[in-house]
Every structure is written in structure tokens, then in C-alpha cells.
Motif scaffolding. Structure first.
Motif, mmCIF file in Angstrom:
data_model
loop_
_atom_site.group_PDB
_atom_site.id
_atom_site.type_symbol
_atom_site.label_atom_id
_atom_site.label_comp_id
_atom_site.label_asym_id
_atom_site.label_seq_id
_atom_site.Cartn_x
_atom_site.Cartn_y
_atom_site.Cartn_z
ATOM 1 N N ALA A 1 0.829 -1.206 0.000
ATOM 2 C CA ALA A 1 0.000 0.000 0.000
ATOM 3 C C ALA A 1 0.862 1.254 0.000
ATOM 4 O O ALA A 1 0.527 2.257 -0.649
ATOM 5 N N ALA A 2 1.973 1.204 0.733
ATOM 6 C CA ALA A 2 2.870 2.359 0.780
ATOM 7 C C ALA A 2 3.403 2.677 -0.615
ATOM 8 O O ALA A 2 3.461 3.857 -1.017
ATOM 9 N N LEU A 3 3.789 1.652 -1.361
ATOM 10 C CA LEU A 3 4.306 1.885 -2.712
ATOM 11 C C LEU A 3 3.212 2.366 -3.650
ATOM 12 O O LEU A 3 3.447 3.246 -4.500
ATOM 13 N N ILE A 4 2.015 1.817 -3.514
ATOM 14 C CA ILE A 4 0.901 2.271 -4.344
ATOM 15 C C ILE A 4 0.634 3.757 -4.097
ATOM 16 O O ILE A 4 0.401 4.537 -5.037
ATOM 17 N N ARG A 5 0.681 4.177 -2.840
ATOM 18 C CA ARG A 5 0.464 5.602 -2.520
ATOM 19 C C ARG A 5 1.546 6.482 -3.150
ATOM 20 O O ARG A 5 1.267 7.604 -3.577
ATOM 21 N N VAL A 6 2.758 5.983 -3.191
ATOM 22 C CA VAL A 6 3.835 6.744 -3.832
ATOM 23 C C VAL A 6 3.509 6.948 -5.307
ATOM 24 O O VAL A 6 3.605 8.068 -5.840
ATOM 25 N N HIS A 7 3.123 5.883 -5.999
ATOM 26 C CA HIS A 7 2.822 5.994 -7.431
ATOM 27 C C HIS A 7 1.631 6.911 -7.680
ATOM 28 O O HIS A 7 1.632 7.687 -8.650
ATOM 29 N N ILE A 8 0.620 6.834 -6.833
ATOM 30 C CA ILE A 8 -0.544 7.718 -6.995
ATOM 31 C C ILE A 8 -0.117 9.171 -6.810
ATOM 32 O O ILE A 8 -0.531 10.062 -7.565
ATOM 33 N N ALA A 9 0.726 9.432 -5.812
ATOM 34 C CA ALA A 9 1.214 10.800 -5.582
ATOM 35 C C ALA A 9 2.034 11.299 -6.762
ATOM 36 O O ALA A 9 2.029 12.497 -7.079
ATOM 37 N N GLU A 10 2.734 10.390 -7.432
ATOM 38 C CA GLU A 10 3.518 10.758 -8.606
ATOM 39 C C GLU A 10 2.648 10.959 -9.843
ATOM 40 O O GLU A 10 3.110 11.482 -10.861
ATOM 41 N N GLY A 11 1.390 10.500 -9.782
ATOM 42 C CA GLY A 11 0.525 10.534 -10.950
ATOM 43 C C GLY A 11 0.730 9.348 -11.874
ATOM 44 O O GLY A 11 0.242 9.351 -13.004
ATOM 45 N N GLU B 1 1.447 2.459 -12.906
ATOM 46 C CA GLU B 1 2.361 1.794 -11.980
ATOM 47 C C GLU B 1 1.635 1.357 -10.709
ATOM 48 O O GLU B 1 1.910 0.276 -10.165
ATOM 49 N N ALA B 2 0.729 2.192 -10.223
ATOM 50 C CA ALA B 2 -0.039 1.833 -9.033
ATOM 51 C C ALA B 2 -0.856 0.575 -9.295
ATOM 52 O O ALA B 2 -0.904 -0.348 -8.461
ATOM 53 N N LEU B 3 -1.507 0.515 -10.481
ATOM 54 C CA LEU B 3 -2.301 -0.672 -10.823
ATOM 55 C C LEU B 3 -1.408 -1.898 -10.997
ATOM 56 O O LEU B 3 -1.785 -3.012 -10.616
ATOM 57 N N ARG B 4 -0.218 -1.696 -11.558
ATOM 58 C CA ARG B 4 0.690 -2.819 -11.755
ATOM 59 C C ARG B 4 1.115 -3.417 -10.414
ATOM 60 O O ARG B 4 1.165 -4.637 -10.260
ATOM 61 N N VAL B 5 1.405 -2.553 -9.430
ATOM 62 C CA VAL B 5 1.771 -3.035 -8.098
ATOM 63 C C VAL B 5 0.602 -3.807 -7.489
ATOM 64 O O VAL B 5 0.786 -4.897 -6.928
#
Length: 236
Positions: free
Chosen positions: A189-199, A203-207
């Protein structure tokens, strides 16, 4: 002179100038590592019993005495010896202790971050295993405790780095947490939040998708509703 014992990533002895030196024997390294994982003072009987659990108390005490007697002079300076106790000398620093304190500082969600606690060196300090390839029971117990603490610390660093807008560094911390335990949902979840913050929605969906496959294949489980909610708006 300050002397340093490193137990993160492997065992090493380093002086305050950064120069490595080697303990003379395996038994010396084991004793120094044991003391590095414990408080400053330890009962000798407890040290002997933990390090030599498969022999009688008397034989364990003899083994400890022999280890101390065979230590080279430089390594012997690292240990304070009393009639009933052992410990590391006051000028000895241990990387695990400083990294442990770092992780504890990060845990309270209301705590204001110290810049030094979320810099690349601090992330690296929480990204290293304790004495990998050591299999003594006393090492495995300490390594498991460190594993749980450093995952929490890395996730806290990720959160604080995202809040500070330092997204590439946040990604490094999140991936380090995942490398400790890929099945841990909070790290994913932490990594998904990073990708969402980056736009980076893809990548978020891939994780998320990769974690879903891993979780189902390993445990026959699906991600929780909380994790699915993170990517719900992306998939609409």
C-alpha cells in the motif's frame, strides 16, 4: 577512540577512522556479536547458557572463559569483564542500536520528522538484515524482532517522504519494505500511494495486480478492501 561493531548486513569491526579490523577467531566474533545484541551488562551465566545451549552449565561457563582467554588484545578491549557479568566497553558503538533508535523515533504518527531520519542514509540503515547467514537461536530471535521493527520504520519513512514531496526517495523506502516481506499488504500500500502521488496510475495498478497474484498464489487470499479502495478510482 570510538570503536564500532556492525551487525547489520554482516559482522564487522570498524575504528573511528573507518578502518576495518578482524577479530582473531570465530568464537571471538560470536561473543562480540552476542554482546552487541544485548544491553551493556549481561550475567556471565546467561551469556554462556545462550551461546552454548547444548552443553551443561559448567561446560558452557568453561567455553566462555576459553573464548575470553583466546581473544586478541584489540578485540578484548571491546569487552568489560566483571566477576559475574560481561558487556561492551563504553566507547563501543553498535549500528543496530542506532538504527533501532531511528526506527522507534519514526513510529509515532504525530511525531515531527527529523530531516536526518528520512534521508537516504537513514533509509539504508533500515534496509539491511541483521547478521544474515548466522543461524544461532539468539541471532534468529533478534533478527525477527529487527525485521518487524524495520518494516514499520521503512513504511513510516515512506509516509513522511511522500508528505515532504520527496517521491523518488519514498519509492526507495517502500520497495525496501516490500523486499523484507513481499506479502505484507501495508508495504504494498505504501508503494501504491507513492505511485498515486507521482501521478503514475499505471504503476499503481501494476503493483496492485502483481500483489494480488502473489497473495492468491501464496496464501489463496485476495487483497483487503482497504487496499482495493486505493486503486478503485483508477479502475473506474
Amino acid at each position: 577512540m570510538t570503536l564500532n561493531i556492525s551487525v547489520l548486513g554482516g559482522f564487522a569491526l570498524v575504528d573511528d577512522l573507518g578502518g576495518p579490523y578482524a577479530a582473531a577467531s570465530v568464537s571471538s566474533r560470536r561473543l562480540l556479536a552476542f554482546l552487541a545484541l544485548r544491553p551493556r551488562e549481561n550475567l556471565r551465566i546467561a551469556v554462556a547458557g545462550a551461546m552454548w545451549p547444548d552443553v551443561t552449565e559448567h561446560k558452557a561457563a568453561l567455553s566462555l572463559r576459553a573464548t575470553l582467554a583466546r581473544m586478541d588484545a584489540r578485540s578484548r578491549e571491546l569487552v568489560t569483564v566483571a566477576s559475574t557479568s560481561l558487556g561492551l566497553a563504553a566507547n563501543v558503538e553498535v549500528d543496530l542500536r542506532s538504527s533501532h533508535a531511528l526506527a522507534l523515533r519514526l513510529l509515532p504518527r504525530e511525531a515531527l520528522p527529523n530531516v536526518a531520519d528520512i534521508n537516504p542514509a537513514a533509509v539504508a540503515a533500515l534496509s539491511v538484515e541483521l547478521l544474515p547467514d548466522w543461524y544461532d537461536d539468539w541471532v534468529l530471535a533478534a533478527a525477527e524482532d529487527w525485521r518487524g521493527l524495520r518494516m514499520n520504520g521503512l513504511e513510516a519513512q515512506t509516509r513522511l517522504l511522500v508528505a515532504a514531496g520527496r517521491l523518488p526517495e519514498a519509492g526507495v523506502a517502500a520497495r525496501a519494505a516490500i523486499s523484507v516481506e513481499p506479502l505484507r499488504e501495508s508495504a504494498q500500500a505504501a508503494l501504491i500511494r507513492v505511485h498515486i502521488a507521482e501521478g503514475n496510475q499505471s504503476e499503481a495498478l501494476r503493483v496492485f495486480d502483481r500483489y494480488s497474484v502473489l497473495l492468491n498464489g501464496s496464501l489463496g487470499l485476495a487483497p483487503t478492501t482497504q487496499l482495493s479502495t486505493l486503486v478503485r478510482d483508477i479502475t473506474r
